[in-house]
Design a protein around this motif. Structure first.
Motif, PDB file in Angstrom:
ATOM      1  N   ALA A  83      65.521  34.987  38.208  1.00 47.42           N
ATOM      2  CA  ALA A  83      66.413  34.377  37.219  1.00 47.42           C
ATOM      3  C   ALA A  83      67.437  35.416  36.783  1.00 47.42           C
ATOM      4  CB  ALA A  83      65.607  33.881  36.021  1.00 47.42           C
ATOM      5  N   ASP A  88      63.281  35.985  31.428  1.00 44.62           N
ATOM      6  CA  ASP A  88      63.159  34.540  31.524  1.00 44.62           C
ATOM      7  C   ASP A  88      61.700  34.120  31.315  1.00 44.62           C
ATOM      8  OD1 ASP A  88      62.708  31.915  33.215  1.00 44.62           O
ATOM      9  OD2 ASP A  88      64.846  32.030  32.800  1.00 44.62           O
ATOM     10  N   LEU A 146      59.100  22.511  36.490  1.00 48.17           N
ATOM     11  CA  LEU A 146      60.240  23.189  35.889  1.00 48.17           C
ATOM     12  C   LEU A 146      60.946  24.088  36.900  1.00 48.17           C
ATOM     13  CD1 LEU A 146      58.852  24.090  32.342  1.00 48.17           C
ATOM     14  CD2 LEU A 146      60.314  22.188  33.025  1.00 48.17           C
ATOM     15  N   ASN A 149      63.200  21.799  38.826  1.00 51.13           N
ATOM     16  CA  ASN A 149      64.353  21.376  38.044  1.00 51.13           C
ATOM     17  C   ASN A 149      65.380  22.500  37.907  1.00 51.13           C
ATOM     18  OD1 ASN A 149      63.085  18.930  37.708  1.00 51.13           O
ATOM     19  ND2 ASN A 149      62.388  19.336  35.631  1.00 51.13           N
ATOM     20  N   ARG A 150      64.905  23.696  37.680  1.00 45.89           N
ATOM     21  CA  ARG A 150      65.834  24.802  37.448  1.00 45.89           C
ATOM     22  C   ARG A 150      66.429  25.331  38.746  1.00 45.89           C
ATOM     23  NH1 ARG A 150      63.830  29.045  33.123  1.00 45.89           N
ATOM     24  NH2 ARG A 150      65.923  29.780  33.668  1.00 45.89           N
ATOM     25  N   ASP A 155      69.635  27.535  37.722  1.00 46.13           N
ATOM     26  CA  ASP A 155      69.218  28.495  36.701  1.00 46.13           C
ATOM     27  C   ASP A 155      68.224  29.510  37.238  1.00 46.13           C
ATOM     28  OD1 ASP A 155      70.779  27.193  34.840  1.00 46.13           O
ATOM     29  OD2 ASP A 155      69.179  25.854  34.225  1.00 46.13           O
TER      30      ASP A 155
END
Length: 255
Positions: A83, A88, A146, A149-150, A155
């Protein structure tokens, strides 16, 4: 509500004789919860009950725990996730899980306070915790969800991936850039040798020339896709909108 739960157990009590009159069962129920309060609870349940679809989804995930551990966990252990921020919160959970799995330790062996939980949003906590204890399987699946999704949002990155690598991973490093004169010559990108001010002046001139050309084609009527409208001293152009006025003969279409 607690007494209502005790009352429901009457219907599964195998010690009640099968031939017991219903009136006797009613009397027993009212000793647990009086009639008026029982009616109030029944009304509250029938009117205010809401179906929690998210809770149902998590219950289904519980049943699929063995599958995602079998198929997702090996991939998870082999892929390096990074990240932009070294702090993070999700990456902290990722690194914790990898260390645990590589040491052949299940997440359930850790106390809930030891599991990184800063990435768990308040809206999700009610499904991940049970009496202040983290449900290990749901915790693991939440990390996978997650991450997905990221990755899609850009992200979190995977440097070994073409699709999910960061923009910086496509750039050459500082040591390579020290040889920029040779790199520019080899790639034929001589424009990088031009001073930025000169380059901007050239781009501005090209833009102005194109704007002038477009305006001339509109005002002369050469551009048939635009309409000129004048009102007094003001002139403006609009896009023409055509309306299909041809009627459709449905009868002929059918036959």
């Amino acid at each position: 509500m607690k007494k209502a739960g005790e009352l429901f157990k009457i219907f599964t009590d195998d010690h009640i004789p099968a031939n017991t009159p219903f009136k006797d069962i009613q009397d027993r129920a009212f000793t647990i919860l009086e009639r008026q309060k029982l009616e109030s609870v029944a009304k509250q349940i029938t009117i205010n009950i809401k179906y929690d679809e998210t809770a149902f989804q998590w219950e289904h995930i519980d049943q699929q725990a063995r599958r995602f551990k079998r198929y997702l966990r090996p991939i998870f252990l082999q892929v390096d996730f990074v990240a932009p921020s070294p702090n993070d919160l999700l990456i902290k959970a990722v690194n914790f899980m990898k260390t645990a799995f590589n040491n052949n330790k299940a997440l359930g062996q850790y106390h809930s306070d030891h599991l990184p939980n800063g990435f768990i949003s308040d809206g999700v906590k009610r499904y991940i915790y049970e009496q202040k204890t983290i449900l290990a399987d749901r915790y693991e699946f939440l990390v996978y969800r997650l991450l997905r999704n990221r990755l899609e949002a850009g992200d979190i990155f995977c440097r070994d991936s073409i699709r999910f690598r960061s923009f910086e991973d496509d750039l050459i490093n500082d040591r390579q850039w020290e040889q920029k004169e040779m790199l520019i010559a080899d790639t034929g990108l001589t424009i990088f040798n031009q001073l930025i001010h000169s380059h901007l002046v050239e781009l501005e001139k090209r833009l102005e020339d194109r704007i002038t050309k477009v305006n001339q084609s509109i005002s002369s009527g050469e551009n048939k896709h635009l309409q000129i409208k004048k009102r007094g001293s003001h002139t403006r152009w609009t896009l023409p909108y055509t309306r299909d006025t041809e009627s459709i003969n449905h009868y002929s279409m059918i036959h």
